[in-house]
Scaffold this active site. Sequence first.
Site, PDB file in Angstrom:
ATOM      1  N   SER A 123       0.816  -1.217   0.000  1.00 20.68           N
ATOM      2  CA  SER A 123       0.000   0.000   0.000  1.00 20.68           C
ATOM      3  C   SER A 123       0.852   1.270   0.000  1.00 20.68           C
ATOM      4  O   SER A 123       1.930   1.307   0.601  1.00 20.68           O
ATOM      5  CB  SER A 123      -0.880   0.004   1.260  1.00 20.68           C
ATOM      6  OG  SER A 123      -1.470   1.265   1.445  1.00 20.68           O
ATOM      7  N   TYR A 183      -2.136   5.423  -4.122  1.00 19.69           N
ATOM      8  CA  TYR A 183      -3.215   6.361  -3.835  1.00 19.69           C
ATOM      9  C   TYR A 183      -2.769   7.692  -4.427  1.00 19.69           C
ATOM     10  O   TYR A 183      -1.697   8.210  -4.072  1.00 19.69           O
ATOM     11  CB  TYR A 183      -3.428   6.544  -2.328  1.00 19.69           C
ATOM     12  CG  TYR A 183      -4.388   5.548  -1.715  1.00 19.69           C
ATOM     13  CD1 TYR A 183      -5.613   5.259  -2.305  1.00 19.69           C
ATOM     14  CD2 TYR A 183      -4.078   4.917  -0.509  1.00 19.69           C
ATOM     15  CE1 TYR A 183      -6.493   4.354  -1.726  1.00 19.69           C
ATOM     16  CE2 TYR A 183      -4.952   4.019   0.076  1.00 19.69           C
ATOM     17  CZ  TYR A 183      -6.161   3.739  -0.541  1.00 19.69           C
ATOM     18  OH  TYR A 183      -7.027   2.858   0.035  1.00 19.69           O
ATOM     19  N   HIS A 205     -13.705  -2.559  -1.836  1.00 19.94           N
ATOM     20  CA  HIS A 205     -12.800  -2.157  -0.760  1.00 19.94           C
ATOM     21  C   HIS A 205     -13.172  -2.871   0.552  1.00 19.94           C
ATOM     22  O   HIS A 205     -13.078  -2.307   1.635  1.00 19.94           O
ATOM     23  CB  HIS A 205     -12.866  -0.638  -0.578  1.00 19.94           C
ATOM     24  CG  HIS A 205     -11.540  -0.003  -0.210  1.00 19.94           C
ATOM     25  ND1 HIS A 205     -10.674   0.509  -1.125  1.00 19.94           N
ATOM     26  CD2 HIS A 205     -10.947   0.201   0.989  1.00 19.94           C
ATOM     27  CE1 HIS A 205      -9.605   1.014  -0.509  1.00 19.94           C
ATOM     28  NE2 HIS A 205      -9.752   0.830   0.779  1.00 19.94           N
ATOM     29  N   THR A 239      -5.649   2.653  -6.967  1.00 22.51           N
ATOM     30  CA  THR A 239      -6.933   2.484  -6.276  1.00 22.51           C
ATOM     31  C   THR A 239      -7.771   3.744  -6.422  1.00 22.51           C
ATOM     32  O   THR A 239      -7.327   4.839  -6.067  1.00 22.51           O
ATOM     33  CB  THR A 239      -6.699   2.177  -4.780  1.00 22.51           C
ATOM     34  OG1 THR A 239      -5.925   0.985  -4.688  1.00 22.51           O
ATOM     35  CG2 THR A 239      -8.014   1.987  -4.038  1.00 22.51           C
ATOM     36  N   LYS A 247      -7.939  -0.455  -9.501  1.00 19.42           N
ATOM     37  CA  LYS A 247      -8.632  -1.185  -8.415  1.00 19.42           C
ATOM     38  C   LYS A 247      -9.820  -0.394  -7.896  1.00 19.42           C
ATOM     39  O   LYS A 247      -9.670   0.785  -7.545  1.00 19.42           O
ATOM     40  CB  LYS A 247      -7.648  -1.435  -7.265  1.00 19.42           C
ATOM     41  CG  LYS A 247      -8.277  -2.057  -6.013  1.00 19.42           C
ATOM     42  CD  LYS A 247      -7.213  -2.460  -5.001  1.00 19.42           C
ATOM     43  CE  LYS A 247      -7.799  -3.109  -3.766  1.00 19.42           C
ATOM     44  NZ  LYS A 247      -8.259  -2.175  -2.756  1.00 19.42           N
TER      45      LYS A 247
HETATM   46  C1  FNR Z   1      -7.784  -1.856   3.054  1.00 22.85           C
HETATM   47  N1  FNR Z   1      -7.811  -1.758   1.663  1.00 22.85           N
HETATM   48  C2  FNR Z   1      -6.904  -0.956   1.015  1.00 22.85           C
HETATM   49  N2  FNR Z   1      -6.910  -0.866  -0.342  1.00 22.85           N
HETATM   50  C3  FNR Z   1      -5.995  -0.110  -0.991  1.00 22.85           C
HETATM   51  O1  FNR Z   1      -6.023  -0.057  -2.221  1.00 22.85           O
HETATM   52  N3  FNR Z   1      -5.041   0.562  -0.280  1.00 22.85           N
HETATM   53  C4  FNR Z   1      -4.970   0.525   1.074  1.00 22.85           C
HETATM   54  O2  FNR Z   1      -4.112   1.145   1.681  1.00 22.85           O
HETATM   55  C5  FNR Z   1      -5.954  -0.231   1.758  1.00 22.85           C
HETATM   56  N4  FNR Z   1      -5.953  -0.295   3.123  1.00 22.85           N
HETATM   57  C6  FNR Z   1      -6.847  -1.087   3.784  1.00 22.85           C
HETATM   58  C7  FNR Z   1      -6.807  -1.167   5.170  1.00 22.85           C
HETATM   59  C8  FNR Z   1      -7.657  -2.027   5.831  1.00 22.85           C
HETATM   60  C9  FNR Z   1      -7.595  -2.110   7.327  1.00 22.85           C
HETATM   61  C10 FNR Z   1      -8.557  -2.837   5.105  1.00 22.85           C
HETATM   62  C11 FNR Z   1      -9.457  -3.822   5.794  1.00 22.85           C
HETATM   63  C12 FNR Z   1      -8.626  -2.745   3.742  1.00 22.85           C
HETATM   64  C13 FNR Z   1      -8.756  -2.575   0.874  1.00 22.85           C
HETATM   65  C14 FNR Z   1      -8.127  -3.918   0.510  1.00 22.85           C
HETATM   66  O3  FNR Z   1      -7.114  -3.754  -0.437  1.00 22.85           O
HETATM   67  C15 FNR Z   1      -9.148  -4.891  -0.071  1.00 22.85           C
HETATM   68  O4  FNR Z   1      -9.814  -4.287  -1.150  1.00 22.85           O
HETATM   69  C16 FNR Z   1     -10.164  -5.386   0.942  1.00 22.85           C
HETATM   70  O5  FNR Z   1      -9.607  -5.534   2.217  1.00 22.85           O
HETATM   71  C17 FNR Z   1     -10.737  -6.714   0.480  1.00 22.85           C
HETATM   72  O6  FNR Z   1     -11.727  -7.159   1.338  1.00 22.85           O
HETATM   73  P1  FNR Z   1     -11.486  -8.243   2.497  1.00 22.85           P
HETATM   74  O7  FNR Z   1     -10.628  -9.375   1.934  1.00 22.85           O
HETATM   75  O8  FNR Z   1     -10.845  -7.522   3.630  1.00 22.85           O
HETATM   76  O9  FNR Z   1     -12.879  -8.693   2.804  1.00 22.85           O
END
Ligand code: FNR
Length: 380
Positions: A127, A159, A277, A185, A253
């Site tokens: 990330s 990001y 997400h 993303t 994404k």
């Molecule tokens: C995320 N996700 C996320 N996505 C992204 O593109 N950059 C990021 O920094 C983050 N940070 C992040 C933190 C936390 C605590 C969570 C739970 C999620 C989203 C992540 O990439 C992904 O899309 C989801 O977590 C997928 O769903 P599940 O597997 O958690 O159900």
Amino acid sequence: MSGAALNAAGRPVAAPLLRVPAGMGSLADYGRLASEHMEALAWAHLEGGSDQNLTLAHNRQAFDELRLCPEPLADLSQASTLVSLCGQNLQWPLLLAPVAYQRLAHSDGELATARAAMAMRTGMVVSTLSSYTLEEIAQAASAAAQELGRCGPLWFQLYQQARREHSLSLIRRAEDAGYQALIWTVDAHIKRSSYPLPPGVEAANLRGMPQQRQSGDLMSEQILFGTELARSAPTWDDLTWLRQQTRLPLIVKGLLSARAAARAAQLGADAIVVSNHGGRVLDGAVSPLEVLPAMRAAVPAHVPLLLDSGVRYGTDMLKALALGASAVMLGRPQMHALAVAGMAGVAHMLYLLRAEFELAMAQTGCARLADIGPEVLTIR
Ligand code: FNR
């Protein structure tokens, strides 16, 4: 003991274990144990969705409602989970999704996750908001890969920053550090977040860059519209711009409609992650699984679709691939496993999921990924 950080049960946070505890047989076991190993607010931040958690729950329902059709007697002697994605070979169709601030789960954070990913020949997406720098993580991954003689792809998630020069500097740093693809993303620039990071956890890649405010404050004249946050949100023009900035495969994404997916492919996206997400942005949003077939039909065959949000079992992976995904990504479970037992936990969690996936393929008569189609969901 006064001053000790407390977990969600009001007890002192348990230290991470040095080895995988007995009886861990599924990702759900890690999910259950992890709350003991994380501070209460960090746990709530990790687990939560948005508003009523409708989408969070729906992500799981969409998987659970699909039924698989067993198909014995297939020849499995040459069976394999190999997949090629954006010109890269993956041992199996799973990547660790970008998850911010992994030091919230374990002091080794993303360094431990990267080592585990290499050990299990699994792709990892780092990330923008990682709590170690992208260079430190790439270094940990490459040292582990050398030591173990095994590796998996390492991708960087971008990001978009308020100023293009800052986005560009992140892209150049990722290229220089050896990242092999860029995931942009687009669904979470504007989202509510009231979680205050604890001391010692920061967005390590963004030191020296202006931090973007996540929500308006009560006394300001504008809430969201008219603010810098709204002005700097990603647009289609940014995709065109980004495409010109890097030769790395560019993956978008956070799309959930056939129209958006087709447009992204037309503007040069090499792949798309169908994702809400993890239910953390728009409550009431559709689940990626239910829109996947229409998105697959709308996008040229050479543009792979990845899917995340709610994947927890090997059978979920099979269902996503049956409906048109080329691979899936996993979010929260990596933090659960990290909190319980650091690198060993993440490696073991990946082992469990891969074993479930191979079992699901075998039981539905699929010797290779190309055999996984809609037929596994219906009586043939
Ligand atoms: C995320 N996700 C996320 N996505 C992204 O593109 N950059 C990021 O920094 C983050 N940070 C992040 C933190 C936390 C605590 C969570 C739970 C999620 C989203 C992540 O990439 C992904 O899309 C989801 O977590 C997928 O769903 P599940 O597997 O958690 O159900």
